[in-house]
Design a protein around this motif. Structure first.
Motif, PDB file in Angstrom:
ATOM      1  N   PHE A  11      45.879  48.198  40.117  1.00 20.29           N
ATOM      2  CA  PHE A  11      46.125  47.205  40.801  1.00 20.29           C
ATOM      3  C   PHE A  11      44.796  47.383  41.908  1.00 20.29           C
ATOM      4  O   PHE A  11      44.504  46.844  42.612  1.00 20.29           O
ATOM      5  CB  PHE A  11      47.323  48.223  41.996  1.00 20.29           C
ATOM      6  N   LEU A  12      43.485  48.766  41.427  1.00 14.52           N
ATOM      7  CA  LEU A  12      42.595  48.548  42.821  1.00 14.52           C
ATOM      8  C   LEU A  12      41.164  48.115  41.473  1.00 14.52           C
ATOM      9  O   LEU A  12      40.406  47.237  42.921  1.00 14.52           O
ATOM     10  CB  LEU A  12      42.585  49.402  42.991  1.00 14.52           C
ATOM     11  N   ILE A  13      41.339  47.474  40.599  1.00 15.56           N
ATOM     12  CA  ILE A  13      39.722  46.877  40.479  1.00 15.56           C
ATOM     13  C   ILE A  13      39.251  46.077  40.198  1.00 15.56           C
ATOM     14  O   ILE A  13      39.041  45.665  40.437  1.00 15.56           O
ATOM     15  CB  ILE A  13      39.715  47.700  39.007  1.00 15.56           C
ATOM     16  N   LEU A  17      36.155  45.082  42.506  1.00 17.31           N
ATOM     17  CA  LEU A  17      35.546  44.112  41.006  1.00 17.31           C
ATOM     18  C   LEU A  17      34.688  42.740  42.146  1.00 17.31           C
ATOM     19  O   LEU A  17      33.886  42.585  42.610  1.00 17.31           O
ATOM     20  CB  LEU A  17      35.689  43.362  40.349  1.00 17.31           C
ATOM     21  N   LEU A  18      35.956  42.455  42.742  1.00 21.04           N
ATOM     22  CA  LEU A  18      35.900  40.997  43.057  1.00 21.04           C
ATOM     23  C   LEU A  18      34.559  41.300  44.846  1.00 21.04           C
ATOM     24  O   LEU A  18      33.647  39.919  45.055  1.00 21.04           O
ATOM     25  CB  LEU A  18      37.009  40.458  43.293  1.00 21.04           C
ATOM     26  N   TYR A  19      35.470  42.104  45.910  1.00 16.24           N
ATOM     27  CA  TYR A  19      34.977  42.544  46.794  1.00 16.24           C
ATOM     28  C   TYR A  19      32.791  43.549  46.514  1.00 16.24           C
ATOM     29  O   TYR A  19      32.892  42.670  47.156  1.00 16.24           O
ATOM     30  CB  TYR A  19      35.274  43.648  47.390  1.00 16.24           C
ATOM     31  N   GLY A  20      33.456  44.066  45.930  1.00 15.30           N
ATOM     32  CA  GLY A  20      31.821  44.300  45.126  1.00 15.30           C
ATOM     33  C   GLY A  20      30.330  43.860  44.803  1.00 15.30           C
ATOM     34  O   GLY A  20      29.599  43.571  45.493  1.00 15.30           O
ATOM     35  N   ILE A  21      30.885  42.792  44.099  1.00 20.31           N
ATOM     36  CA  ILE A  21      30.105  41.314  44.293  1.00 20.31           C
ATOM     37  C   ILE A  21      29.943  40.652  44.862  1.00 20.31           C
ATOM     38  O   ILE A  21      28.699  40.938  45.411  1.00 20.31           O
ATOM     39  CB  ILE A  21      30.878  41.274  42.638  1.00 20.31           C
TER      40      ILE A  21
ATOM     41  N   LEU B 102      47.364  37.730  46.548  1.00 14.61           N
ATOM     42  CA  LEU B 102      47.897  39.170  45.969  1.00 14.61           C
ATOM     43  C   LEU B 102      47.135  39.827  45.576  1.00 14.61           C
ATOM     44  O   LEU B 102      47.273  41.412  45.618  1.00 14.61           O
ATOM     45  CB  LEU B 102      48.003  38.335  44.084  1.00 14.61           C
ATOM     46  N   LEU B 103      44.925  39.926  45.247  1.00 14.12           N
ATOM     47  CA  LEU B 103      44.499  41.064  45.632  1.00 14.12           C
ATOM     48  C   LEU B 103      44.923  42.382  46.926  1.00 14.12           C
ATOM     49  O   LEU B 103      44.290  43.389  46.632  1.00 14.12           O
ATOM     50  CB  LEU B 103      42.847  40.247  44.914  1.00 14.12           C
ATOM     51  N   GLY B 104      44.764  41.672  47.889  1.00 19.57           N
ATOM     52  CA  GLY B 104      44.528  42.128  49.157  1.00 19.57           C
ATOM     53  C   GLY B 104      46.318  43.091  48.553  1.00 19.57           C
ATOM     54  O   GLY B 104      45.805  44.309  49.487  1.00 19.57           O
ATOM     55  N   ALA B 162      37.924  34.278  48.858  1.00 22.29           N
ATOM     56  CA  ALA B 162      38.947  35.590  48.970  1.00 22.29           C
ATOM     57  C   ALA B 162      38.254  36.839  49.145  1.00 22.29           C
ATOM     58  O   ALA B 162      38.560  37.801  49.831  1.00 22.29           O
ATOM     59  CB  ALA B 162      39.521  35.362  47.311  1.00 22.29           C
ATOM     60  N   ALA B 163      36.793  37.262  48.401  1.00 22.01           N
ATOM     61  CA  ALA B 163      36.167  38.505  48.758  1.00 22.01           C
ATOM     62  C   ALA B 163      36.138  38.085  50.229  1.00 22.01           C
ATOM     63  O   ALA B 163      36.536  39.591  50.308  1.00 22.01           O
ATOM     64  CB  ALA B 163      34.726  37.945  48.324  1.00 22.01           C
ATOM     65  N   TYR B 164      35.489  37.045  51.053  1.00 18.99           N
ATOM     66  CA  TYR B 164      35.238  37.732  51.999  1.00 18.99           C
ATOM     67  C   TYR B 164      37.004  37.884  53.135  1.00 18.99           C
ATOM     68  O   TYR B 164      36.397  38.406  54.385  1.00 18.99           O
ATOM     69  CB  TYR B 164      34.460  36.807  52.859  1.00 18.99           C
TER      70      TYR B 164
END
Lengths: 301, 296
Positions: A11-13, A17-21, B102-104, B162-164
């Motif tokens: 759930f975290l990776i 990943l998206l956030y890190g990149i 989803l990711l959030g 999405a990342a931001y």
């Protein structure tokens, strides 16, 4: 407990990943690039230490842009919050009062919906729309002035260095007021009506109730509004770029636009990153300062 | 300021404005209507102008269109590609919104309800992103996206949006998941519900109000994006992938040169109307959601 660990990891990776990149790594690199003379044409660059920042300190265009951001930083929150509070309090408690209590005005819902319009339009639409509004011959601003006989005031708004900045400023206020009307009137909903009734019975005027009751009780929200508007004022990029592109002769330039042009028009990526770093510290300082200045004892009900 | 009257009329507390008040607060209405006009007139003007001929636009900004020239709209939609840009915007925002939510929600759920080492650091890393201005990232982000081969592509823009959006989403939803009762989760676990099913079948539906709030916020953020597409949708052939914001500003520049004002207004109206319509449909959710989201 193996399942739990695996669960946490799955759930975290992906989000990390998206956030890190796309977020963490650019932010980290920005500080590093700011210390180089990278021009983007070649992959080669040298570390120049604080040279970019020294250059920044002597860059008249940067200071000119910064001055405009500073003006926005003071005026945008003040104008927007005052207008927002004014309209929100009229909507929430500006109506008649009777034995039942203090009411909002009739059509409160209508006003809240309409005021919010500019907020749902994307900033590009707002920019293009106002560029046309200000157009010297075809625009509605001059159209209105001519219609009411003030032909003398109908000028080339965006072509005149004396007015271009204020034109942009007006658009920023125009597009943001509605959001804060909604925000403040939501906060005002939770104020008990009998406070107003007691105050009015004691002979307080409407202005007094606004200043003595409403404002202290929605202070938290005002504080949040202030920080958001300050961040907006440090940016200002989209509206400025679309409406005036900083001109004429840099009269409405802002720091964000400097950065964008330095990077993507001049290809000076190192220097542009230095502007970004300066913006970051500016944002941080301003946020900290506002939180400090606006700190007050929270009024508990 | 409004004139106050205290009427001494017996009326039950729940009754809403039973009779016209003795004195209507005229002045407050004057101000309120004034601002309402100020917000709506420019929009109405754009819509009206989209039906005019260029000559009508040039001669008098006040005149009404002599007839409805839908061909302006057709020109904006086809030749100026507003239709394509609109579609691109819809694709990117739909994808980005789904991904963000989803990711959030996944990250926020784990951060809110599980204890593990490094939890605090991960949380701070996410939330810390809210403090940084996007401008700081612009230069390196351009190169990160380019090196991944995603420059000028819709998937690239989707991922970046999405990342931001994650910092605020994680921040808001972590707080929200903490408020959900633990008893339901425990009961489900006792019934043999696994972690994954617990999340998708129990927690997500329970978190619906929070998801709606943050979803609306993210939608506005992503739909209103300007600087990210401007920087990331460059390069050869990228103009086919432009989103609405970019397409519209390019249209403003081009039509300005060509003197096709009616086409520009039509493009603007096409960009404007669906959003206004959607907002009018959902304004209750939008307003309450945003107020809740901002107030924390």
């Amino acid at each position: 407990m193996r399942g739990k660990r695996l669960f946490i990891a799955t759930f975290l990776i992906p989000p990390l990943l998206l956030y890190g990149i796309f977020v963490v790594s650019p932010y980290a690199q920005a500080f590093q690039i700011a210390g180089t003379n990278w021009s983007g044409l070649s992959p080669d660059y040298e570390f120049v230490g604080l040279d970019n920042f020294r250059r920044l300190a002597g860059d008249g265009y940067f200071w000119n842009a910064l001055r405009h951001n500073a003006l926005m930083l003071v005026l945008l929150p003040v104008a927007t919050i005052l207008l927002g509070l004014f309209f929100a309090s009229m909507i929430s408690v500006g109506g008649r009062s009777d034995r039942v209590g203090v009411h909002g005005v009739r059509g409160a819902g209508f006003y809240r919906v309409v005021y919010f319009f500019p907020q749902v339009l994307s900033v590009a639409i707002v920019g293009v729309l106002w560029k046309e509004m200000y157009a010297p011959h075809t625009g509605m601003v001059n159209g209105i002035l001519r219609a009411i006989g003030l032909d003398g005031l109908a000028v080339a708004w965006l072509g005149d260095p004396r007015f271009s900045f204020w034109c942009v400023m007006a658009v920023l206020v125009w597009m943001n007021v509605g959001f804060y009307v909604v925000l403040f009137s939501a906060a005002m909903q939770s104020i008990p009506r009998d406070l107003y009734e007691a105050a009015l019975l004691d002979g307080a005027s409407r202005l007094t109730t606004l200043v003595r009751i409403t404002v202290p009780l929605v202070w938290d929200t005002i504080q949040v509004a202030w920080v958001y508007l300050a961040i907006l004022a440090i940016d200002g990029f989209a509206v400025v770029q679309i409406i005036t592109d900083g001109g004429p002769s840099s009269s409405s330039d802002v720091v964000g636009l400097r950065l964008y042009k330095t990077a993507f028009a001049d290809g000076q990526f190192g220097y542009a990153s230095a502007i970004g770093v300066a913006m970051f510290f500016l944002t941080l300082t301003v946020a900290a300062m506002f939180l400090r200045v606006t700190r007050r004892d929270r009024v508990e009900l | 300021m409004a004139v106050l009257t205290r009427t001494h009329r017996e009326s039950p507390p729940e009754q809403r404005s039973p009779a016209p008040p003795r004195r209507v607060p005229v002045l407050s209405h004057a101000f309120l209507i004034g601002w309402a006009l100020l917000t709506t007139l420019p929009l109405l003007w754009a819509v009206l102008s989209s039906f005019k001929s260029d000559e009508e636009i040039l001669t008098d900004p006040w005149s009404l269109p002599s007839r409805l020239r839908w061909e302006n709209w057709g020109r904006a939609w086809n030749e100026a590609h507003i239709g394509r840009y609109f579609l691109n915007s819809v694709i990117v925002v739909t994808g980005a919104l789904a991904l963000t939510m989803l990711l959030g929600a996944m990250a926020a759920y784990v951060l809110a309800r599980y204890r593990f080492r490094g939890r605090r650091i991960v949380y701070l890393a996410f939330v810390g992103g809210m403090m940084f201005p996007v401008f700081l990232a612009l230069v390196p982000l351009f190169f990160v996206v380019r090196n991944l081969g995603l420059l000028g592509t819709l998937p690239g823009l989707t991922l970046v949006y999405a990342a931001y959006s994650l910092p605020f989403t994680v921040f808001f939803l972590t707080a929200f998941f903490r408020t959900l009762p633990t008893s339901v989760a425990e009961a489900a676990m006792v019934d043999g519900c696994g972690h994954y099913r617990l999340f998708f079948a129990v927690m997500l539906p329970m978190a619906r109000p929070g998801l709606v709030s943050v979803g609306i916020f993210n939608f506005l953020f992503q739909w209103n994006q300007y600087v990210l597409p401007l920087v990331l949708m460059q390069g050869e052939g990228a103009e086919r992938k432009w989103v609405l914001a970019q397409g519209l500003t390019a249209l403003a520049v081009n039509e300005g040169y060509r003197g096709d004002f009616s086409g520009l207004f039509a493009g603007m109206t096409i960009a404007m109307l669906p959003v206004i319509a959607a907002y009018l449909l959902f304004h209750r959710q939008v307003q309450s959601g945003l107020a809740a989201g901002q107030l924390r």
